[in-house]
Scaffold this motif. Structure first.
Motif, PDB file in Angstrom:
ATOM      1  N   ILE A 172       0.858  -1.183   0.000  1.00  0.00           N
ATOM      2  CA  ILE A 172       0.000   0.000   0.000  1.00  0.00           C
ATOM      3  C   ILE A 172       0.895   1.235   0.000  1.00  0.00           C
TER       4      ILE A 172
ATOM      5  N   HIS B   6      -2.244  -0.790  -3.889  1.00  0.00           N
ATOM      6  CA  HIS B   6      -3.278   0.198  -3.563  1.00  0.00           C
ATOM      7  C   HIS B   6      -2.609   1.438  -2.980  1.00  0.00           C
TER       8      HIS B   6
ATOM      9  N   ASP C  95      -7.793   4.162  -3.524  1.00  0.00           N
ATOM     10  CA  ASP C  95      -8.185   3.720  -4.857  1.00  0.00           C
ATOM     11  C   ASP C  95      -9.501   2.957  -4.780  1.00  0.00           C
TER      12      ASP C  95
END
Length: 497
Positions: free
Chosen positions: A70, A174, A281
């Motif tokens: 992430i 992400h 996202d």
């Protein structure tokens, strides 16, 4: 702080800094599942979260059974109530604070890699979606600061994700991005975060005033702590990053304390603060996925969450040192370890029953006399590892392990899943010695025939497979000590200097 250099003096007023407190969001979301609320409240929190379509820059879904990355982003844009005085008034919102969070597949560890804003990178072309839903491609740029990967020309977080992939070889799955209020509201929700400074601080630029020793900061004072560049070290961006990492570790300890976890009031405040601050996202912008991510993050012990920064050196093309580039002798190994899911802390490797039986069956191959490293003759082939792995491993063998009679054999005829060492019967002592250096199991040792090297002498063949974890990383280890790379863990209490 020893070993750190300031980048350049601040020119006007310092830009606002923003540390996205990912653990704050994750802890708060765990709470939603555990005791605060039920589905209706979760949907309410989901409505607090903003989403961005980043196309194929990330992953289309989240898996609970895989490692994941992430990208945590903070910008210098003046967003959020009460933040008009922070940051650069005209900024479009650059990637001013960026952390790549890697969570291991087995959830035994995680790595939070800070990416300096002044790191020189190539920004690739990237497709973005305008507010009216139409798509456009923002042209890339070469040899520019990393912070320009967001904001300029309409670049969104997807452009920053693509830039990270280009610069490190690690693809973020992400992203999460927050405004200044993340620091203020999350620290207030837990009644403050404990920090420590070696010397009293009075910074008129960030308005941070602290006595020497330990203090508790929240709200505006907490934001000042993570923003300041002029109170610590050489007043450079790299020193600021270290202070932010120490702050994040302290916040994580506070959020995982029983005082926080047993207080419904604090938990609700955390949940509201985290979700209102977040932009993510689209694939993780729904309540179920946010819950799943939170629960997976909760499994990682704080002692095995490592904070470190991309190893860098001053940009050699500049007379006045203002930017940095990756350290060629350290950064590739760091990137390899993260890409191959290797921990920067010591964690116990888990073995399956099959692996245990296999180890017992071939253990005899490792028993017996071992040659001295200087007597080992081996050629190294790349059979599926990342590009340049054979040369990096060769450099490690020659300069660190004393295996001087080694050479680069180029690419193997075909890719292999696992690293292997082929050797002739009369090379068994060499093979056992090399296996010990590399952490090869008996199953990786393949008795057979030797080949001749460039000098016409018999040599063993080491083929680096897809399981290769990086130069100097033992194949039987889940972790490795990394000398010369500054790092800390979330359970450590430190004083900023």
């Amino acid at each position: 702080m020893p070993g750190r250099r300031g980048r350049r003096p601040a020119k006007k007023k310092s830009k606002g800094r923003k540390a996205l407190l990912w653990v704050g969001g994750s802890t708060a979301l765990v709470v939603l599942v555990a005791g605060v609320g039920g589905y209706v409240y979760l949907k309410h929190l989901e409505g607090n979260v903003s989403t961005t379509d980043v196309g194929n820059a990330g992953s289309s879904s989240f898996s609970k059974d895989e490692a994941f990355n992430i990208l945590i982003i903070g910008t210098d844009k003046r967003t959020g109530e009460g933040n008009e005085g922070y940051g650069d008034k005209g900024s479009v919102g650059h990637a001013d604070t960026t952390i790549l969070l890697h969570v291991a597949k087995d959830r035994s560890n995680a790595t939070a890699l800070s990416i300096p804003r002044d790191l020189i990178v190539d920004i690739p072309d990237c497709e973005t979606t305008r507010e009216d839903g139409t798509k456009t491609v923002v042209p890339g740029e070469q040899d520019v600061r990393f912070n320009r990967s967001l904001g300029e020309g309409g670049r969104d977080a997807g452009c920053t994700m693509r830039t990270v992939k280009e610069a490190t070889g690690i693809k973020p799955d992400h992203f999460m991005m927050a405004d200044f209020n993340a620091v203020k509201t999350l620290t207030t929700a837990v009644d403050g975060v404990d920090v420590c400074v070696e010397h009293a601080v009075d910074d008129p630029k960030s308005h941070l005033k602290l006595p020497a020793g330990e203090s508790t900061v929240e709200g505006e004072q907490a934001l000042a702590f993570v923003r300041t560049r002029h109170a610590f070290g050489n007043e450079g961006d790299l020193d600021r990053i270290e202070v932010q990492q120490q702050f994040l570790g302290s916040l994580m300890r506070k959020m995982s304390s029983s005082d926080t976890l047993t207080s419904p009031t604090k938990l609700v405040k955390l949940a509201e603060a985290a979700t209102k601050a977040l932009t993510v996202d689209k694939p993780i912008g729904n309540v179920g996925t946010l819950k799943d991510i939170a629960l997976e993050l909760k499994k990682v012990p704080t002692k095995n969450i490592t904070f470190l920064t991309v190893p860098v050196i001053d940009n050699p093309t500049e007379k006045v040192k203002a930017t940095v580039v990756p350290n060629p002798s350290e950064a590739p190994q760091v990137f390899d370890m993260i890409r191959n899911d290797v921990s920067f802390t010591e964690v116990k490797k888990k073995e399956s029953e099959k692996e245990k039986k296999e180890k017992a069956a071939v253990a005899a191959r490792l028993e017996g006399e071992k040659s001295e490293p200087s007597e080992i003759r081996v050629r190294v082939l790349n059979g599926g590892a990342s590009g340049g792995s054979a040369q990096r491993e060769l450099t490690y063998l020659q300069t660190e392990a004393g295996v001087t009679k080694s050479e680069n054999g180029g690419n193997a005829p075909a890719d292999v899943a696992r690293t292997t060492l082929e050797y002739a019967p009369d090379q068994a002592a060499q093979a056992r010695a090399l296996a010990e250096i590399l952490g090869l199991s008996g199953a990786a040792m393949k008795p057979g025939e030797s080949v001749t090297n460039a000098q016409g002498l018999p040599t063993m063949t080491l083929t680096l497979g897809k399981d290769f974890k990086g130069a100097g990383v033992k194949l039987d280890a889940a972790s490795i000590e990394t000398p010369d790379v500054e790092k800390s863990t979330a359970d450590q209490k430190q004083c900023a200097s």
